[in-house]
Design a protein around this motif. Sequence first.
Motif, PDB file in Angstrom:
ATOM      1  N   SER A 160      -3.911   5.022  -5.537  1.00 37.37           N
ATOM      2  CA  SER A 160      -4.659   5.520  -4.390  1.00 37.37           C
ATOM      3  C   SER A 160      -6.150   5.357  -4.646  1.00 37.37           C
ATOM      4  O   SER A 160      -6.593   5.233  -5.798  1.00 37.37           O
ATOM      5  N   GLY A 161      -6.910   5.339  -3.558  1.00 37.61           N
ATOM      6  CA  GLY A 161      -8.361   5.266  -3.672  1.00 37.61           C
ATOM      7  C   GLY A 161      -8.896   3.904  -4.038  1.00 37.61           C
ATOM      8  O   GLY A 161     -10.065   3.770  -4.398  1.00 37.61           O
ATOM      9  N   ASN A 162      -8.049   2.873  -3.945  1.00 37.71           N
ATOM     10  CA  ASN A 162      -8.474   1.520  -4.300  1.00 37.71           C
ATOM     11  C   ASN A 162      -8.783   0.700  -3.050  1.00 37.71           C
ATOM     12  O   ASN A 162      -8.302   0.998  -1.955  1.00 37.71           O
ATOM     13  N   SER A 163      -9.553  -0.354  -3.242  1.00 34.64           N
ATOM     14  CA  SER A 163      -9.817  -1.321  -2.186  1.00 34.64           C
ATOM     15  C   SER A 163      -8.933  -2.541  -2.413  1.00 34.64           C
ATOM     16  O   SER A 163      -8.912  -3.097  -3.519  1.00 34.64           O
ATOM     17  N   ILE A 164      -8.169  -2.938  -1.379  1.00 35.29           N
ATOM     18  CA  ILE A 164      -7.283  -4.110  -1.469  1.00 35.29           C
ATOM     19  C   ILE A 164      -7.705  -5.104  -0.398  1.00 35.29           C
ATOM     20  O   ILE A 164      -7.597  -4.823   0.803  1.00 35.29           O
ATOM     21  N   ILE A 165      -8.172  -6.253  -0.828  1.00 30.87           N
ATOM     22  CA  ILE A 165      -8.614  -7.304   0.095  1.00 30.87           C
ATOM     23  C   ILE A 165      -7.699  -8.512  -0.097  1.00 30.87           C
ATOM     24  O   ILE A 165      -7.511  -8.984  -1.219  1.00 30.87           O
ATOM     25  N   VAL A 166      -7.126  -8.991   0.996  1.00 27.77           N
ATOM     26  CA  VAL A 166      -6.282 -10.187   0.953  1.00 27.77           C
ATOM     27  C   VAL A 166      -6.972 -11.293   1.743  1.00 27.77           C
ATOM     28  O   VAL A 166      -7.365 -11.091   2.900  1.00 27.77           O
ATOM     29  N   GLY A 198      -1.604 -14.556   1.577  1.00 24.72           N
ATOM     30  CA  GLY A 198      -1.000 -13.442   2.290  1.00 24.72           C
ATOM     31  C   GLY A 198       0.463 -13.616   2.629  1.00 24.72           C
ATOM     32  O   GLY A 198       0.934 -13.098   3.652  1.00 24.72           O
ATOM     33  N   ASP A 199       1.204 -14.319   1.762  1.00 23.58           N
ATOM     34  CA  ASP A 199       2.632 -14.483   2.047  1.00 23.58           C
ATOM     35  C   ASP A 199       3.444 -13.710   1.009  1.00 23.58           C
ATOM     36  O   ASP A 199       3.034 -12.658   0.548  1.00 23.58           O
ATOM     37  N   ALA A 200       4.586 -14.251   0.596  1.00 18.68           N
ATOM     38  CA  ALA A 200       5.576 -13.485  -0.176  1.00 18.68           C
ATOM     39  C   ALA A 200       4.998 -12.830  -1.422  1.00 18.68           C
ATOM     40  O   ALA A 200       5.055 -11.610  -1.594  1.00 18.68           O
ATOM     41  N   ALA A 201       4.445 -13.621  -2.335  1.00 16.77           N
ATOM     42  CA  ALA A 201       3.958 -13.071  -3.598  1.00 16.77           C
ATOM     43  C   ALA A 201       2.757 -12.163  -3.383  1.00 16.77           C
ATOM     44  O   ALA A 201       2.689 -11.053  -3.928  1.00 16.77           O
ATOM     45  N   GLY A 202       1.804 -12.624  -2.585  1.00 19.41           N
ATOM     46  CA  GLY A 202       0.584 -11.858  -2.376  1.00 19.41           C
ATOM     47  C   GLY A 202       0.838 -10.507  -1.751  1.00 19.41           C
ATOM     48  O   GLY A 202       0.305  -9.477  -2.205  1.00 19.41           O
ATOM     49  N   MET A 203       1.681 -10.465  -0.715  1.00 23.02           N
ATOM     50  CA  MET A 203       1.885  -9.194  -0.026  1.00 23.02           C
ATOM     51  C   MET A 203       2.883  -8.305  -0.757  1.00 23.02           C
ATOM     52  O   MET A 203       2.819  -7.075  -0.623  1.00 23.02           O
ATOM     53  N   SER A 204       3.778  -8.875  -1.542  1.00 20.60           N
ATOM     54  CA  SER A 204       4.622  -8.041  -2.409  1.00 20.60           C
ATOM     55  C   SER A 204       3.748  -7.303  -3.405  1.00 20.60           C
ATOM     56  O   SER A 204       3.944  -6.109  -3.665  1.00 20.60           O
ATOM     57  N   ALA A 205       2.759  -8.002  -3.958  1.00 23.31           N
ATOM     58  CA  ALA A 205       1.828  -7.365  -4.885  1.00 23.31           C
ATOM     59  C   ALA A 205       0.993  -6.302  -4.175  1.00 23.31           C
ATOM     60  O   ALA A 205       0.814  -5.186  -4.680  1.00 23.31           O
ATOM     61  N   ALA A 206       0.478  -6.629  -3.012  1.00 21.43           N
ATOM     62  CA  ALA A 206      -0.364  -5.684  -2.274  1.00 21.43           C
ATOM     63  C   ALA A 206       0.386  -4.390  -1.985  1.00 21.43           C
ATOM     64  O   ALA A 206      -0.158  -3.288  -2.122  1.00 21.43           O
ATOM     65  N   MET A 207       1.655  -4.507  -1.603  1.00 21.72           N
ATOM     66  CA  MET A 207       2.435  -3.311  -1.282  1.00 21.72           C
ATOM     67  C   MET A 207       2.699  -2.460  -2.517  1.00 21.72           C
ATOM     68  O   MET A 207       2.750  -1.223  -2.439  1.00 21.72           O
ATOM     69  N   GLN A 208       2.872  -3.085  -3.668  1.00 23.10           N
ATOM     70  CA  GLN A 208       3.047  -2.305  -4.889  1.00 23.10           C
ATOM     71  C   GLN A 208       1.771  -1.551  -5.247  1.00 23.10           C
ATOM     72  O   GLN A 208       1.817  -0.413  -5.713  1.00 23.10           O
ATOM     73  N   ILE A 209       0.626  -2.181  -5.017  1.00 28.17           N
ATOM     74  CA  ILE A 209      -0.652  -1.500  -5.270  1.00 28.17           C
ATOM     75  C   ILE A 209      -0.795  -0.303  -4.332  1.00 28.17           C
ATOM     76  O   ILE A 209      -1.197   0.791  -4.751  1.00 28.17           O
ATOM     77  N   VAL A 210      -0.435  -0.489  -3.049  1.00 30.31           N
ATOM     78  CA  VAL A 210      -0.511   0.600  -2.082  1.00 30.31           C
ATOM     79  C   VAL A 210       0.398   1.760  -2.496  1.00 30.31           C
ATOM     80  O   VAL A 210      -0.005   2.933  -2.464  1.00 30.31           O
ATOM     81  N   ARG A 211       1.628   1.429  -2.895  1.00 30.75           N
ATOM     82  CA  ARG A 211       2.632   2.466  -3.157  1.00 30.75           C
ATOM     83  C   ARG A 211       2.427   3.178  -4.488  1.00 30.75           C
ATOM     84  O   ARG A 211       2.931   4.284  -4.675  1.00 30.75           O
ATOM     85  N   ASN A 212       1.717   2.547  -5.409  1.00 38.54           N
ATOM     86  CA  ASN A 212       1.641   3.093  -6.757  1.00 38.54           C
ATOM     87  C   ASN A 212       0.233   3.475  -7.203  1.00 38.54           C
ATOM     88  O   ASN A 212       0.003   3.709  -8.387  1.00 38.54           O
TER      89      ASN A 212
END
Length: 446
Positions: free
Chosen positions: A24-30, A8-22
């Motif tokens: 919808s309707g997905n499940s994101i678990i960190v 849940g740091d730099a790489a992981g949350m940068s990826a998570a935010m791209q999934i959120v922004r690009n």
Amino acid sequence: MKFVIIGGDAAGMSAAMQIVRNSSGNSIIVLEKGGIYSYGQCGLPYVVGGKIESTDKVIARTQEEFQQKYGIDARVFHEVKSIDIKNKVVSGIIHNTGEGFDESYDRLLVATGASPIVPKWEGVSLPGIFTLKTIPDTEEILDFLYKGVRDVQSVVVIGGGYIGLEMAENFAELGKDVTIVERNEQLAGIFDNEMSELIHQEAKKHNVKLRMGESVEGFIGNQFVEYIKTDKGEIKADIVLVATGIRPNTSFLDGTGIVLGVNNAIRVNAYMQTNIEDVYAAGDCATQYHRVKERDDHIPLGTHANKQGRIAGLNMVNIPATFKGVVGTSIIKFFDLSLGRTGLSEKEASALNFPTATVFIESKDIAGYYPNDKKLTVKLVYHKETQKLLGGQVIGENGVDKRIDVLSTALYHSMTVDELLDLDLAYAPPYNGVWDPIQQAARRVK
């Protein structure tokens, strides 16, 4: 689609935010092993030194913000112990409850970072011996310094790399008696010898003692560490900071078939894909393609982690993006000096069998006739036959970052040293001479 991200740091949350922004309707678990999300590790030495007032200041986003604002299932104290590649399941333990967990995924990102290397020295578990990688590490050091555990005066830093130098500076500026123990004959081994000599001089100028070419063998103490035992004697220590490098957190991948590369980092392609379908990797646990070496490398920096995480996230939601690689750029503040480098050092270029030539100059950061000019030392490394720039090192009080960024850009575009002369760089006497120092160096190339 169900996305699982380990880390849940730099790489992981940068990826998570791209999934959120690009999407919808997905499940994101960190799944984060520790208790804190998205913090700037590079700022931690300055928290110890008091320049940054608290560890709260280096946290970019909290777990609650990711959960409530972005709808990410951001969990803490969830350590992944194994991955079942065939059935697409990650398994591990929840540290604050002791329970196990299993989590299925459609696509998986491994962003587990790296951990400090601590050799198995005798007495290494004595209180007063620390590493610095996380916020809890920082808090433990601060508690030891300020909560009356003992009167800390003598500090020993083991390792003369970037963290070692930053921590030596911050301890010294707290008024501590600082010694750096380095098993090699120079500090900051990514610099060449004549450049590292400037670093040695700066350390001595600020009363930091250097024990070069000396290897640690163990620690002596009762309630706390009291002495460091080396192959050349003993050194008094009230507190010890071990900064001997980091190792990618990839050992839990044994048996998965995921291919590892340089330094046991996960081998990825330009899309951040591993050799296993639907498994990606990014950040300090992954390799980076080095544009000058033209091969995979492992250079764990926050800049790379954020970029790789962003690219991984885009590809995970089927938006093609590629990581263009690194050229090995870094900079560090060490007391009054800035130490910048990019590309290959002369040592690295020679080890890779490049026909190498160099130029070394001492110049000024601004026009020599303008008040308060400062010395700027520049070294360029280039290909003897093609004159292609291979690397650069710049050390001085002012203007280092500007020059290193220009050299980094030149390396990215495979420029020759002659082409440096054609660059239209900013000039006015308070900022530069009519020929920038890197151009002055390039003019001396024969």
